[in-house]
Design a protein around this motif. Structure first.
Motif, PDB file in Angstrom:
ATOM      1  N   GLY A 115      -6.042  13.535   3.353  1.00  0.00           N
ATOM      2  CA  GLY A 115      -5.429  14.744   3.886  1.00  0.00           C
ATOM      3  C   GLY A 115      -6.403  15.718   4.512  1.00  0.00           C
ATOM      4  N   THR A 116      -7.670  15.342   4.612  1.00  0.00           N
ATOM      5  CA  THR A 116      -8.680  16.253   5.145  1.00  0.00           C
ATOM      6  C   THR A 116      -8.382  16.649   6.598  1.00  0.00           C
ATOM      7  OG1 THR A 116     -10.298  15.242   3.702  1.00  0.00           O
ATOM      8  CG2 THR A 116     -11.166  16.534   5.526  1.00  0.00           C
ATOM      9  N   CYS A 117      -7.961  15.678   7.396  1.00  0.00           N
ATOM     10  CA  CYS A 117      -7.709  15.967   8.814  1.00  0.00           C
ATOM     11  C   CYS A 117      -6.580  16.981   8.951  1.00  0.00           C
ATOM     12  CB  CYS A 117      -7.375  14.680   9.567  1.00  0.00           C
ATOM     13  SG  CYS A 117      -5.972  13.781   8.883  1.00  0.00           S
ATOM     14  N   GLY A 118      -5.514  16.755   8.170  1.00  0.00           N
ATOM     15  CA  GLY A 118      -4.330  17.591   8.293  1.00  0.00           C
ATOM     16  C   GLY A 118      -4.604  19.043   7.987  1.00  0.00           C
ATOM     17  N   SER A 119      -5.473  19.279   7.000  1.00  0.00           N
ATOM     18  CA  SER A 119      -5.689  20.671   6.633  1.00  0.00           C
ATOM     19  C   SER A 119      -6.632  21.376   7.593  1.00  0.00           C
ATOM     20  CB  SER A 119      -6.185  20.781   5.188  1.00  0.00           C
ATOM     21  OG  SER A 119      -6.943  19.678   4.847  1.00  0.00           O
ATOM     22  N   ALA A 120      -7.224  20.621   8.533  1.00  0.00           N
ATOM     23  CA  ALA A 120      -8.128  21.253   9.492  1.00  0.00           C
ATOM     24  C   ALA A 120      -7.488  21.423  10.865  1.00  0.00           C
ATOM     25  CB  ALA A 120      -9.396  20.430   9.622  1.00  0.00           C
ATOM     26  N   CYS A 121      -6.418  20.695  11.126  1.00  0.00           N
ATOM     27  CA  CYS A 121      -5.822  20.716  12.469  1.00  0.00           C
ATOM     28  C   CYS A 121      -5.323  22.121  12.801  1.00  0.00           C
ATOM     29  CB  CYS A 121      -4.670  19.732  12.552  1.00  0.00           C
ATOM     30  SG  CYS A 121      -3.755  19.861  14.097  1.00  0.00           S
ATOM     31  N   PRO A 122      -5.881  22.734  13.860  1.00  0.00           N
ATOM     32  CA  PRO A 122      -5.485  24.108  14.184  1.00  0.00           C
ATOM     33  C   PRO A 122      -4.064  24.182  14.748  1.00  0.00           C
ATOM     34  CG  PRO A 122      -7.056  23.276  15.811  1.00  0.00           C
ATOM     35  CD  PRO A 122      -6.951  22.228  14.759  1.00  0.00           C
ATOM     36  N   SER A 123      -3.525  23.041  15.195  1.00  0.00           N
ATOM     37  CA  SER A 123      -2.181  23.089  15.775  1.00  0.00           C
ATOM     38  C   SER A 123      -1.107  22.686  14.770  1.00  0.00           C
ATOM     39  CB  SER A 123      -2.095  22.149  16.969  1.00  0.00           C
ATOM     40  OG  SER A 123      -3.240  22.243  17.753  1.00  0.00           O
ATOM     41  N   GLY A 124      -1.511  22.364  13.567  1.00  0.00           N
ATOM     42  CA  GLY A 124      -0.525  21.911  12.589  1.00  0.00           C
ATOM     43  C   GLY A 124       0.162  20.634  13.046  1.00  0.00           C
ATOM     44  N   ALA A 125      -0.577  19.807  13.789  1.00  0.00           N
ATOM     45  CA  ALA A 125       0.041  18.621  14.366  1.00  0.00           C
ATOM     46  C   ALA A 125      -0.016  17.415  13.438  1.00  0.00           C
ATOM     47  CB  ALA A 125      -0.640  18.280  15.687  1.00  0.00           C
ATOM     48  N   LEU A 178       0.845  -1.186   0.000  1.00  0.00           N
ATOM     49  CA  LEU A 178       0.000   0.000   0.000  1.00  0.00           C
ATOM     50  C   LEU A 178       0.881   1.237   0.000  1.00  0.00           C
ATOM     51  CD1 LEU A 178      -2.724  -0.918   2.630  1.00  0.00           C
ATOM     52  CD2 LEU A 178      -2.747  -1.286   0.162  1.00  0.00           C
ATOM     53  N   GLU A 179       0.378   2.269  -0.668  1.00  0.00           N
ATOM     54  CA  GLU A 179       1.085   3.537  -0.693  1.00  0.00           C
ATOM     55  C   GLU A 179       1.241   4.055   0.739  1.00  0.00           C
ATOM     56  OE1 GLU A 179       2.162   4.675  -4.241  1.00  0.00           O
ATOM     57  OE2 GLU A 179       0.936   6.417  -3.734  1.00  0.00           O
ATOM     58  N   PRO A 180       2.428   4.486   1.100  1.00  0.00           N
ATOM     59  CA  PRO A 180       2.601   4.976   2.473  1.00  0.00           C
ATOM     60  C   PRO A 180       2.081   6.399   2.622  1.00  0.00           C
ATOM     61  CG  PRO A 180       4.668   5.051   1.302  1.00  0.00           C
ATOM     62  CD  PRO A 180       3.666   4.505   0.344  1.00  0.00           C
ATOM     63  N   ILE A 181       1.038   6.713   1.849  1.00  0.00           N
ATOM     64  CA  ILE A 181       0.503   8.070   1.907  1.00  0.00           C
ATOM     65  C   ILE A 181      -0.600   8.098   2.951  1.00  0.00           C
ATOM     66  CG2 ILE A 181      -0.625   9.892   0.546  1.00  0.00           C
ATOM     67  CD1 ILE A 181       0.936   8.924  -1.840  1.00  0.00           C
ATOM     68  N   TYR A 182      -0.195   8.233   4.197  1.00  0.00           N
ATOM     69  CA  TYR A 182      -1.179   8.327   5.262  1.00  0.00           C
ATOM     70  C   TYR A 182      -0.771   9.444   6.213  1.00  0.00           C
ATOM     71  CZ  TYR A 182       2.279   5.142   7.310  1.00  0.00           C
ATOM     72  OH  TYR A 182       3.439   4.561   7.719  1.00  0.00           O
ATOM     73  N   ALA A 183      -1.697   9.833   7.073  1.00  0.00           N
ATOM     74  CA  ALA A 183      -1.439  10.958   7.968  1.00  0.00           C
ATOM     75  C   ALA A 183      -0.788  10.473   9.260  1.00  0.00           C
ATOM     76  CB  ALA A 183      -2.756  11.659   8.281  1.00  0.00           C
ATOM     77  N   ILE A 184       0.076  11.306   9.847  1.00  0.00           N
ATOM     78  CA  ILE A 184       0.593  10.987  11.178  1.00  0.00           C
ATOM     79  C   ILE A 184       0.457  12.214  12.080  1.00  0.00           C
ATOM     80  CG2 ILE A 184       2.151   9.006  10.956  1.00  0.00           C
ATOM     81  CD1 ILE A 184       4.327  10.738  10.045  1.00  0.00           C
ATOM     82  N   VAL A 185       0.154  11.922  13.348  1.00  0.00           N
ATOM     83  CA  VAL A 185      -0.041  13.012  14.308  1.00  0.00           C
ATOM     84  C   VAL A 185       1.217  13.131  15.163  1.00  0.00           C
ATOM     85  CG1 VAL A 185      -1.472  13.884  16.198  1.00  0.00           C
ATOM     86  CG2 VAL A 185      -2.494  12.480  14.402  1.00  0.00           C
ATOM     87  N   ASP A 186       1.656  14.354  15.344  1.00  0.00           N
ATOM     88  CA  ASP A 186       2.782  14.596  16.233  1.00  0.00           C
ATOM     89  C   ASP A 186       2.199  14.872  17.626  1.00  0.00           C
ATOM     90  OD1 ASP A 186       4.804  15.589  17.721  1.00  0.00           O
ATOM     91  OD2 ASP A 186       5.358  17.217  16.346  1.00  0.00           O
ATOM     92  N   PRO A 187       2.340  13.919  18.561  1.00  0.00           N
ATOM     93  CA  PRO A 187       1.688  14.062  19.873  1.00  0.00           C
ATOM     94  C   PRO A 187       2.176  15.297  20.641  1.00  0.00           C
ATOM     95  CG  PRO A 187       3.099  12.103  19.808  1.00  0.00           C
ATOM     96  CD  PRO A 187       3.120  12.688  18.443  1.00  0.00           C
ATOM     97  N   GLU A 188       3.386  15.722  20.360  1.00  0.00           N
ATOM     98  CA  GLU A 188       3.931  16.922  21.016  1.00  0.00           C
ATOM     99  C   GLU A 188       3.064  18.147  20.735  1.00  0.00           C
ATOM    100  OE1 GLU A 188       7.490  17.757  22.262  1.00  0.00           O
ATOM    101  OE2 GLU A 188       7.006  15.755  23.094  1.00  0.00           O
ATOM    102  N   HIS A 189       2.669  18.271  19.444  1.00  0.00           N
ATOM    103  CA  HIS A 189       1.937  19.459  19.039  1.00  0.00           C
ATOM    104  C   HIS A 189       0.425  19.341  19.175  1.00  0.00           C
ATOM    105  CE1 HIS A 189       5.806  20.480  17.065  1.00  0.00           C
ATOM    106  NE2 HIS A 189       5.441  21.697  17.439  1.00  0.00           N
TER     107      HIS A 189
END
Ligand SMILES: Cc1cc2nc3c(=O)[nH]c(=O)nc-3n(C[C@H](O)[C@H](O)[C@H](O)COP(=O)(O)OP(=O)(O)OC[C@H]3O[C@@H](n4cnc5c(N)ncnc54)[C@H](O)[C@@H]3O)c2cc1C
Ligand code: SF4
Ligand code: SF4
Ligand code: FES
Lengths: 659, 152
Positions: free
Chosen positions: A627-637, A578-589
């Motif tokens: 990528g929908t989640c990433g473009s909505a995250c207010p913390s850029g996490a 599978l394409e490794p095109i998935y989202a990851i969350v940076d828990p720090e941010h």
């Protein structure tokens, strides 16, 4: 990344497709001036073996750690150049493509200077992106050793048998009470005139007997989730109000049932009961109670009918079944054009105007007249019969819902109908009104000559109008004979409209469940019209038969076998990458605001407690990478791999360097 | 008279519908104005409002977002979300002094190559009427930093 970026730019001529419009040498020289570019070069065909070798060699020679190919669309050759990059020793996700053909030289051919400018911009943007790309590792997941086939016409039947023979567990889902599709309604099949039932029934029985096929008739797919290798499918088995395991097909329920209504299978030309099988050779031979017309008289449950077997239960509920499959074949077939919309031909107004498929039932041995062709108005044998070809095909009239494409079967089946008439009724004259006779298949043109010799009369022209003599019910056909250049009126006993084949209504739901697309004709869109007509853009989903476009039985069978082969490949391989095109969350941010949770269409985002802190995380297996989640995250996490903010912003900055 | 104003338009297209539609316009050799530079994203759901603001802040004369028709998104609903974002963004950029017509979202499927050519033509006509990005007129010095990246 600390390592210095060393990018190679490869410009393709694509013969003259690109090089004929812009100056590729100039583009190469320009690329050399861009930041991080360590090497730039052009070649006639980058996708050819020498072109690919060039990439591999230059990676080593110039110690490159990123590649850009300026050529056709990434939708065409991204996989090719990714592979070449990987083989050159650089992670394939450090490659990117600049589309200077489909989106430049082909669309700005008349403005070569501006096309040149645009090519430079596009290359500069892609080089900027390449400088920000990060290596990724595709993940490999196991593939469920089972397949789903939706629709059991000849396409679905053929595909299921092929899959099952290859040792694959196959779920075959058909919405009607019996399998067979349109082919089970046909009398004979062109050009060999095999009896349709004789060649189809054995296959239908094979489906029922094959231990690898689990047949679900009177059933519909309600939900599909997951991805290639791991689809979860929910199927609704509608209640027949008859237990399939108890029903032995004796038909006593049908004998006693007092209700009579038109049989859909015969297009209403024959009646059926509320307790029924659509046709005697139905598979499975299990009766169905049509609750919409059942009057609950209970006669079918009585002593003389199903009494002792107790197969009938009016309270039997629908069943919901879930299965797991690795690949899916869509084989949902087609509908017929509603030719009533062409008022000038009087279908449904004049008794003796029928459609091609009604004619199949009228001439079929299992049809309402036992194969005797009669005029619907008075039961008399027709002596002159008109066939209107392209009825709703090759017609630009959008208002009538007519179709601009060729339906590909009507010429041939009208020739077949003409032959059958001549065979059955001595002295009959069939008149075929045609635009062109398209007899392109193996032994088809020969069949055309045969009908000419047998006495078929061919009139080149469209039928403008049909009227009726109210007393005799004879029909007056007005047309123009375009070969003679003269108008013509003719009195005929009967007219058969060869109406167009159109996309099936019932395909729409499957289309949205699997996020497939339509082509302009409304049929399902294939991955590539020439090189991959059996795949779709949804990985693991394939197409068989008429759902992809008009075709006759030989072509349907070939298409279905191809789809089955394609669908069995991932299953036999056992795993897919599978394409490794998935989202990851940076828990720090991540601030735990949960904005992303409700946004993901696949429920891949979830909140977790990590070190006493509530943070979001993305389930890689469920994430499809929109990528929908990433473009909505207010913390850029949230980082959307391969489409990171940094990468896209660098492209925008590079875009701005154009002025 | 100065030479005719040729707008610089940024296109942000989803991979599955409009990007494929734009490719089809190419394979069908349809001709349209060469003013759009395309960035491919997998889905318009990926559209971060910052991309639009960034593009305008660096001087793009127009931004054209295009994806699948509503109901046809390859990821089910990404375009619903971007449609809402674009609607808000159009109001927002007006606050910044940009005409809202400089940002547009369209829906073009993989089979609508001709529609893509039309959409581009139309966008180019609109931007030509509006003239260059006001920041460009104000001078390059103000370009950078007019909108700080990190705020969005
Ligand atoms: C009048 C006429 C005469 C013809 N004569 C000939 C001939 O002589 N020779 C020849 O080669 N070809 C002939 N053809 C063409 C032939 O009928 C088709 O090529 C063939 O039937 C297509 O098969 P299919 O399986 O793709 O579609 P279909 O036969 O339409 O089968 C599709 C099946 O899928 C089922 N289905 C649909 N949607 C769903 C859903 N959502 N869920 C579950 N099941 C679903 C349907 O109920 C149906 O059983 C003729 C066609 C017509 C109209
Ligand atoms: S939107 Fe961003 S900050 Fe909010 S929960 Fe999701 S990842 Fe965390
Ligand atoms: S990118 Fe985000 S929203 Fe899209 S599928 Fe993955 S987790 Fe869900
Ligand atoms: S994939 Fe096209 S808009 Fe979502």
């Amino acid at each position: 990344m600390d390592e210095e970026k060393r990018i190679g730019v490869f410009v393709c001529h694509c013969g003259t497709n690109i090089a004929g419009v812009i100056n590729v040498k100039e583009l190469v020289e320009y690329a050399k001036t861009l930041p991080h570019v360590a090497h730039a070069e052009d070649y006639t065909y980058m996708c050819s073996t020498p072109g690919q070798s060039m990439i591999k060699d230059r990676i080593k020679e110039f110690n490159l750690n990123g590649t850009v190919v300026a050529a056709c669309s990434p939708r065409l050759h991204e996989p090719t150049f990714r592979k070449a990059t990987e083989e050159g020793g650089v992670n394939s996700f450090l490659f990117t493509m600049s589309n200077i053909r489909e989106q430049d030289t082909w669309v700005h051919m008349e403005e070569p200077e501006k096309a040149m400018e645009k090519a430079k911009d596009l290359v500069r943007m892609e080089v900027a992106r390449a400088s920000k790309l990060e290596p990724l590792t595709p993940k490999t997941v196991p593939v469920e050793k089972a397949a789903l086939v939706i629709g059991a016409g000849i396409a679905g039947i053929q595909a299921s048998l092929e899959l099952a023979d290859a040792g694959i567990k196959t779920y075959l889902v058909e919405k009607e009470p019996s399998i067979g599709g349109m082919m089970s309604r046909l009398d004979k099949t062109f050009p060999t005139l095999d009896c349709s039932q004789c060649i189809l029934t054995p296959k239908m029985v094979d489906v029922e007997r094959n231990p690898n096929i689990e047949l679900m008739t009177y059933s519909e797919v309600e939900g599909i989730s997951g991805y290639i290798g791991n689809f979860d499918v929910t199927i609704r088995k509608k209640s027949r109000y008859v237990y399939e395991d108890k029903c032995n097909g004796c038909g006593k329920c049908q004998e006693v049932c007092p209700v009579s209504r038109p049989n859909e299978f015969d297009l209403g030309l024959q009646p059926r009961k509320a307790a029924y099988v659509p046709f005697p050779q139905a598979v499975p031979l299990k009766f169905t109670i049509d609750m919409d017309s059942c009057i609950k008289c209970d006669l079918c449950k009585g002593e003389e009918a199903c009494g002792e077997l107790e197969a009938i239960d009016f309270d039997k509920p629908d069943e919901l079944i879930t299965v797991k499959v690795g690949t899916i074949i869509v084989a949902t077939g087609f509908d017929m054009y509603d030719v009533e919309r062409k008022e000038e031909w009087g279908y449904k107004v004049f008794d003796n105007v029928v459609t091609g498929i009604e004619f199949e039932r009228l001439i079929g041995a299992s049809g309402p007249t036992g194969g005797k062709v009669i005029r619907p108005s008075d039961g008399k044998t027709p002596k002159t019969v008109g066939f209107v070809l392209c009825a709703g095909s090759r017609d630009q009239d959008e208002e009538d819902g007519a179709k601009p494409y060729c339906s590909r079967v009507c010429c041939m089946y009208s020739l077949k109908h003409a032959h059958q008439l001549i065979e059955k009724i001595p002295g009959v004259v069939p008149y075929l009104f045609y635009m062109d006779i398209r007899s392109f298949g193996k032994a088809y043109e020969e069949f055309y000559y045969r009908i000419q010799r047998e006495g078929g009369k061919f009139i080149r022209g469209r039928v403008a109008r049909i009227t009726e003599d109210p007393v005799t019910k004879n029909l007056f056909v007005t047309a123009e004979d375009t070969l003679l250049g003269a108008p013509l009126e003719m009195e005929l006993d009967m007219v058969v409209l060869a109406n167009a084949v159109v996309p099936a209504e019932s395909t729409q739901k499957i289309k949205s469940l699997l996020t497939l697309s339509n082509s302009p004709d409304g049929f399902l869109l294939e991955a590539h019209p020439k090189l991959n007509p059996m795949s779709t853009t949804t990985d693991g989903v394939f197409l068989a038969g008429m759902c992809q476009g008009p075709r006759d039985i030989p072509d349907v069978v070939a298409h279905a076998a191809a789809a089955a082969a394609a669908a069995s490949i991932p299953i036999h391989r056992g795993s897919v990458t599978l394409e490794p095109i998935y989202a990851i969350v940076d828990p720090e941010h991540c601030g735990g605001c949960a904005t992303c949770i409700g946004l993901c269409p696949y429920g891949a985002t979830e909140l977790k407690t990590v070190d006493d802190k509530l943070v979001a995380s993305v389930n890689e297996a469920k994430c499809k990478g929109c990528g929908t989640c990433g473009s909505a995250c207010p913390s850029g996490a949230i980082k959307m791999q391969h489409f990171t903010n940094e990468q896209i912003m660098s492209e925008i900055e590079a875009f701005a360097q154009g002025w | 008279m100065a030479e005719e104003f040729e707008p610089n338009i940024l296109g942000i297209l989803c991979n599955w519908c409009t990007y494929a539609g734009a490719d089809l316009a190419g394979t069908s050799r349809m001709q349209y104005p060469p003013n759009v530079r395309v960035i491919r994203i997998m889905c318009t759901g990926r559209l971060d409002p910052a991309f639009v603001l960034k593009a305008l802040s660096v001087g793009a004369d127009g931004v054209l977002i295009s994806g699948c028709h509503i109901g046809d998104c390859h990821y089910l609903a990404g375009n619903f979300k971007s449609r809402r974002r674009v609607a808000l963004l159009r109001k927002l950029i007006e606050e910044y002094g940009y005409d809202r017509e400089r940002l547009r979202m369209t829906f073009v499927s993989a089979s609508e190559g001709a529609l893509w050519a039309e959409v581009v033509q139309d966008m180019v006509n609109t931007i030509k009427k509006l003239g260059p990005n006001p920041l460009k007129q104000a001078g390059a010095a103000q370009l950078e930093g007019a909108v700080a990246d990190d705020e969005f």
